[in-house]
Motif scaffolding. Structure first.
Motif, short mmCIF file in Angstrom:
data_model
loop_
_atom_site.label_atom_id
_atom_site.label_comp_id
_atom_site.label_asym_id
_atom_site.label_seq_id
_atom_site.Cartn_x
_atom_site.Cartn_y
_atom_site.Cartn_z
N HIS A 52 0.92 -1.25 0.09
CA HIS A 52 0.02 0.06 -0.18
C HIS A 52 0.88 1.40 0.10
O HIS A 52 1.92 1.17 0.49
CB HIS A 52 -0.90 0.07 1.41
N GLY A 53 0.26 2.40 -0.41
CA GLY A 53 1.11 3.45 -0.39
C GLY A 53 0.93 4.65 -1.59
O GLY A 53 0.48 4.09 -2.69
N GLU A 54 0.73 5.87 -1.32
CA GLU A 54 0.50 6.82 -2.47
C GLU A 54 1.39 6.82 -3.31
O GLU A 54 1.21 7.17 -4.65
CB GLU A 54 0.18 8.28 -1.70
N ASP A 55 2.75 6.46 -2.87
CA ASP A 55 3.78 6.68 -3.74
C ASP A 55 3.85 5.30 -4.60
O ASP A 55 4.84 5.17 -5.71
CB ASP A 55 5.20 6.89 -3.28
N ARG A 56 3.05 4.22 -4.53
CA ARG A 56 3.31 3.10 -5.35
C ARG A 56 2.55 2.97 -6.45
O ARG A 56 1.37 3.84 -6.81
CB ARG A 56 2.50 1.78 -4.39
N ASP A 57 2.70 2.22 -7.45
CA ASP A 57 1.63 2.06 -8.78
C ASP A 57 0.55 1.88 -8.34
O ASP A 57 0.14 1.17 -7.58
CB ASP A 57 2.66 1.07 -9.75
#
Length: 407
Positions: A52-57
């Motif tokens: 998870h994470g906003e910087d992930r694709d």
């Protein structure tokens, strides 16, 4: 022994053949398996579970939510146990993100829909991560600068200053003491291979994270401009490994009581006039001067002037010399050339081998202005002045408009 006929052979082989296990699966189960296989392919390719994470694709984030939900549903764990060659379903009792908790079985089916479809969906041709989007927004909003002619001389002067050592560049890093707010009007940076000039700084406001920010007008050396936030420029400079801050012009310690490796006991400023018959030189002979600084014998240096393109391949005469003590010669010469930069002669000379050379130390400056400049160097006020070619005199920098402060 006679060969068995085909029917006998088929019967014999049937004893060794493993019966094919036919498993009837519902479309729902097929979609769950197909969705799980997408996650497995991701793990095979990237070597880690989707995160998870906003910087992930976006697809990695989707796979992460999918995996969380598959782990949480007993029905899915039982179905996929035979396929779980990477132990992805281990730890199914772990905390599941809210996004997965809110997804019932039907929602999961909808989310998995198309997972077994065409492969193009995972090629990410038109999908960018949040980080990529932010980076693109910071540079893609550039547009042509309508009044670039105002700024072009500033970029040219910065280039000259960097070449001569009047300005230097420093890496834009936090541990060097450059804070987020340390971007002000009139400063130069190197970003994305272009020189960036902060032409205007808007009103300061408080950003959602509580820090102060402002909208900037940034002009680039390629003739474009952008209106971006100060924090966006600061972030872009941190990310750019080649991002640099261009220092302010400074003469440094021209005169000093303490000597070091660069300081000498004395130095001589010399002013020369060319005897060349070049049309441009002949037309401006009375105001065209070569100005430099040396610590050696001037006469010896001029002995072979007519063979040296820096002397315009012609003999010269010494118009004036000024001797100074406890000076840094290199910094003094850089300062003088920077002051007279707007009046630098633009001429190309061929050396004795036919190679083109552009001399950099010839200036269209009257002799009395050189005298005035030396006096201001002596009393330490020279940094407050710039040369104005239109009036052929030194003027106070405060009297120059921003676009005209070329020195």
């Amino acid at each position: 022994m006679s060969d068995p006929d085909l029917d006998d052979l088929r019967a014999e082989l049937a004893d060794f053949a493993q019966s094919e296990k036919k498993i009837g699966r519902t479309p729902r189960e097929e979609r769950i398996i197909a969705g799980f296989e997408e996650i497995q392919r991701f793990v095979d390719e990237h070597g880690h579970e989707p995160q998870h994470g906003e910087d992930r694709d976006i697809f990695e984030r989707l796979y992460a939510v999918r995996l969380d939900r598959l782990r949480a549903l007993e029905e899915c764990r039982s179905l996929l146990a035979l396929f779980d060659r990477q132990d992805l379903l281990t730890g199914a009792e772990a905390t599941v993100p809210a996004s997965a908790e809110e997804m019932d079985a039907d929602a999961l089916m909808a989310e998995l829909a198309g997972a077994a479809g065409e492969s193009e969906i995972t090629e990410l041709r038109h999908v960018r991560s949040a980080a990529e989007k932010r980076a693109a927004e910071e540079i893609a909003n550039r547009e042509p600068c309508p009044d670039f002619d105002r700024f072009k001389p500033l970029f040219e002067q910065v280039r000259i200053d960097l070449d001569s050592g009047v300005r230097t560049t420093r890496q834009f890093v936090k541990d060097a003491g450059f804070l987020k707010a340390d971007i002000n009007e009139g400063q130069f940076f190197i970003l994305g291979g272009q020189v960036a000039y902060v032409a205007e700084v808007g009103e300061t406001f408080r950003a959602p994270n509580g820090e102060n920010d402002a909208r900037l007008r940034v002009v680039y050396s390629n003739g474009t401009e952008s209106n971006l936030l100060r924090r966006s420029l600061q972030r872009a400079l941190y990310k750019d490994e080649a991002g640099r801050r261009i220092t302010e012009p400074t003469a440094g310690p021209l005169f000093t009581g303490d000597s070091d490796d660069e300081d000498i006991a004395s130095g001589t400023i010399y002013v020369l006039r060319s005897k060349s018959d070049h049309p441009v030189v002949a037309a401006n002979r009375e105001v065209l001067h070569k100005i430099g600084v040396t610590g050696g014998d001037i006469t010896r240096r001029l002995a072979n002037a007519k063979l040296d393109p820096t002397f315009l391949m012609a003999d010269v005469e010494v118009v004036a010399t000024y001797t100074l003590y406890n000076i840094n010669r290199a910094k003094l010469e850089n300062l003088i050339h920077r002051i007279f930069g707007p009046a630098r002669l633009d001429i190309e000379i061929r050396d004795r081998f036919g190679n083109p050379v552009v001399p950099r130390e010839w200036f269209l400056v009257p002799r009395f202005v050189v005298d005035d400049t030396v006096e201001k160097i002596k009393d330490g006020t020279i940094t407050e002045y710039a040369y104005d070619p239109s009036s052929a005199r030194l003027v106070e920098r405060s009297a120059l408009p921003p676009s005209g402060d070329l020195a």
